[in-house]
Scaffold this motif. Structure first.
Motif, PDB file in Angstrom:
ATOM      1  N   TYR A  17      37.385  37.304  40.855  1.00 38.18           N
ATOM      2  CA  TYR A  17      36.581  37.307  41.922  1.00 38.18           C
ATOM      3  C   TYR A  17      36.854  35.780  42.755  1.00 38.18           C
ATOM      4  CZ  TYR A  17      32.688  38.417  45.428  1.00 38.18           C
ATOM      5  OH  TYR A  17      31.953  38.788  46.553  1.00 38.18           O
ATOM      6  N   GLN A  18      37.906  35.703  43.850  1.00 40.80           N
ATOM      7  CA  GLN A  18      38.562  34.827  44.380  1.00 40.80           C
ATOM      8  C   GLN A  18      37.287  34.306  45.455  1.00 40.80           C
ATOM      9  OE1 GLN A  18      42.331  34.952  46.417  1.00 40.80           O
ATOM     10  NE2 GLN A  18      42.984  33.607  45.196  1.00 40.80           N
ATOM     11  N   LEU A  19      36.494  33.133  45.184  1.00 39.05           N
ATOM     12  CA  LEU A  19      35.525  32.712  46.132  1.00 39.05           C
ATOM     13  C   LEU A  19      35.764  31.136  46.745  1.00 39.05           C
ATOM     14  CD1 LEU A  19      32.531  33.384  43.681  1.00 39.05           C
ATOM     15  CD2 LEU A  19      33.006  34.697  45.787  1.00 39.05           C
ATOM     16  N   GLN A  36      32.526  28.972  44.274  1.00 42.57           N
ATOM     17  CA  GLN A  36      33.073  28.775  42.770  1.00 42.57           C
ATOM     18  C   GLN A  36      32.344  28.067  42.083  1.00 42.57           C
ATOM     19  OE1 GLN A  36      37.206  28.611  42.288  1.00 42.57           O
ATOM     20  NE2 GLN A  36      37.142  27.556  40.684  1.00 42.57           N
ATOM     21  N   THR A  42      42.683  41.054  41.901  1.00 43.66           N
ATOM     22  CA  THR A  42      42.035  39.986  42.557  1.00 43.66           C
ATOM     23  C   THR A  42      41.340  40.650  43.795  1.00 43.66           C
ATOM     24  OG1 THR A  42      43.735  38.528  41.871  1.00 43.66           O
ATOM     25  CG2 THR A  42      42.602  37.846  43.599  1.00 43.66           C
ATOM     26  N   ASN A  60      38.095  39.415  47.031  1.00 44.33           N
ATOM     27  CA  ASN A  60      37.796  38.367  47.861  1.00 44.33           C
ATOM     28  C   ASN A  60      36.346  38.846  48.111  1.00 44.33           C
ATOM     29  OD1 ASN A  60      38.619  39.380  50.252  1.00 44.33           O
ATOM     30  ND2 ASN A  60      40.330  38.511  49.987  1.00 44.33           N
ATOM     31  N   ILE A  61      35.953  38.009  49.144  1.00 42.00           N
ATOM     32  CA  ILE A  61      34.512  38.251  49.716  1.00 42.00           C
ATOM     33  C   ILE A  61      34.747  39.561  50.530  1.00 42.00           C
ATOM     34  CG2 ILE A  61      32.673  37.615  51.064  1.00 42.00           C
ATOM     35  CD1 ILE A  61      32.912  34.774  50.106  1.00 42.00           C
ATOM     36  N   ARG A  62      35.595  39.681  51.298  1.00 39.14           N
ATOM     37  CA  ARG A  62      35.877  40.634  52.218  1.00 39.14           C
ATOM     38  C   ARG A  62      36.063  42.013  51.421  1.00 39.14           C
ATOM     39  NH1 ARG A  62      40.299  43.229  54.166  1.00 39.14           N
ATOM     40  NH2 ARG A  62      41.480  41.556  53.264  1.00 39.14           N
ATOM     41  N   SER A 100      35.804  42.694  48.173  1.00 34.95           N
ATOM     42  CA  SER A 100      34.726  42.982  47.395  1.00 34.95           C
ATOM     43  C   SER A 100      33.598  43.876  48.160  1.00 34.95           C
ATOM     44  CB  SER A 100      34.025  41.727  46.828  1.00 34.95           C
ATOM     45  OG  SER A 100      33.192  41.166  47.732  1.00 34.95           O
TER      46      SER A 100
END
Length: 352
Positions: free
Chosen positions: A254-256, A261, A299, A301-303, A305
């Motif tokens: 989860y790339q935050l 993070q 991977t 990201n917020i969008r 996810s």
């Protein structure tokens, strides 16, 4: 991912599974101290305006999430070198976060040992049904499952259920040590609230503590949900299940943004954590960067996810999550799918 690389991944992660006492103490200081100061600030702000209190409690909730990450590491015996130190800190942070240490530790270890195993679901996991299971279920189970998987239910009502019901009682089959620890945690929480309620006033206590627990609960449930409920996750029956594949392919990266993070204790590197739970949270990113195959993990990201909010059922044929809108198409595939033909030996065995 190449099978040879998969077999070697856990071995390569071993050097990072070492506790750094100085780093652990720094994290303890930069987590608990800000949380307590923010809690005090939220209480003080009540005399000015509750509109000022709310944003302070949201920030405090983020530090409660970070406190939970420390609790989580203690459960894996990865925060301190000493088992006793991990157990003591785990119990203290368990009281602050409202999770009984022994119960959560045992259930979570089962989660690690069975994540992605379709034949061993049910402990430490969110409820996941396959397409075939859902279709074969009676109406009451379908209704319960739709209710459970509704985002409003598990994100908004979920924290109330977790804090007030789920972890206030013992699991079926829990051993004596776990049961006693749950009782002890409950007593400690009641005592803490009783003292604060008498000192600060019950109304003030609830106005501060309720939004902190609620926001932290929503954040925690969301993280736990999205780290395994992404489109091309990993689920297999026991005969084909692989621990390492479940870790690397069934847990997301989860790339935050950097701040988030840090607040979430690097738990977005969930594939690394599932590969080797002994890696302390402050070494997760280092492990990810040092082992190239880990950088190929799923991977989000917020969008992206947010897309997981529509995922409801695991489609075993397509190896992907689908929503209820795609259920009709999946049902048609099941109807037309040819049934395997039994050979003569198998047919005799079946009828015998």
């Amino acid at each position: 991912m190449d099978p040879m690389n998969i077999a070697e991944l856990k071995k390569h992660s071993a050097p990072f599974a070492r506790t750094n006492t100085a780093a652990s103490l720094r994290q303890l200081a930069n987590t608990l101290l800000p949380f307590l100061l923010l809690w005090a600030a939220a209480y003080a702000s009540l005399s000015i305006s509750y509109w000022l209190t709310i944003p302070i409690t949201v920030v405090a909730a983020s530090f409660l999430i970070r406190t939970f990450i420390i609790f989580h590491d203690c459960c894996h015996q990865s925060f301190f070198k000493s088992r006793k130190a991990n157990d003591w800190l785990g119990n203290i942070t368990g009281i602050l976060t409202h999770f009984p240490y022994e119960q959560w530790k045992n259930a979570h270890n089962i989660h690690h040992a069975t994540s992605g195993n379709l034949d061993k679901r049910g402990v430490g996991d969110m409820w996941v049904m396959t397409v075939e299971e859902y279709i074969a279920s009676p109406p009451r189970i379908k209704l319960a499952y739709r209710f459970y998987r509704n985002p409003f239910v598990f994100l908004v009502l979920g924290p109330l259920l977790v804090f007030l019901v789920t972890y206030r009682k013992n699991r079926p089959g829990a051993k004596r040590r776990e049961k006693l620890n749950t009782y002890m945690t409950n007593v400690a929480i009641v005592a803490l609230y009783a003292v604060l309620g008498e000192l600060l006033g019950w109304k003030s206590l609830l106005l501060v503590q309720t939004p902190i627990l609620w926001v932290a609960g929503m954040m925690g449930i969301w993280l736990f949900y999205v780290q395994h409920q992404f489109e091309d996750s990993y689920f297999e029956n026991d005969d084909d299940w692989s621990y390492v594949k479940a870790a690397v392919e069934g847990s997301s990266y989860y790339q935050l943004p950097r701040l988030l993070q840090w607040i979430t204790g690097n738990i977005g590197f969930h594939h690394v954590h599932h590969l080797n739970p002994k890696v302390p949270n402050y070494n997760l990113e280092k492990t990810h960067l040092a082992i190239p195959p880990l950088q190929k993990a799923a991977t989000i990201n917020i969008r992206t996810s947010l897309q997981s909010l529509r995922f409801r059922l695991w489609d075993e044929d397509a190896k992907t999550f689908i929503g209820f809108r795609e259920l009709s198409a999946a049902r048609r595939r099941l109807v037309v799918k040819p049934k395997p033909q039994l050979n003569e030996e198998a047919r005799i065995g079946r009828t015998g």
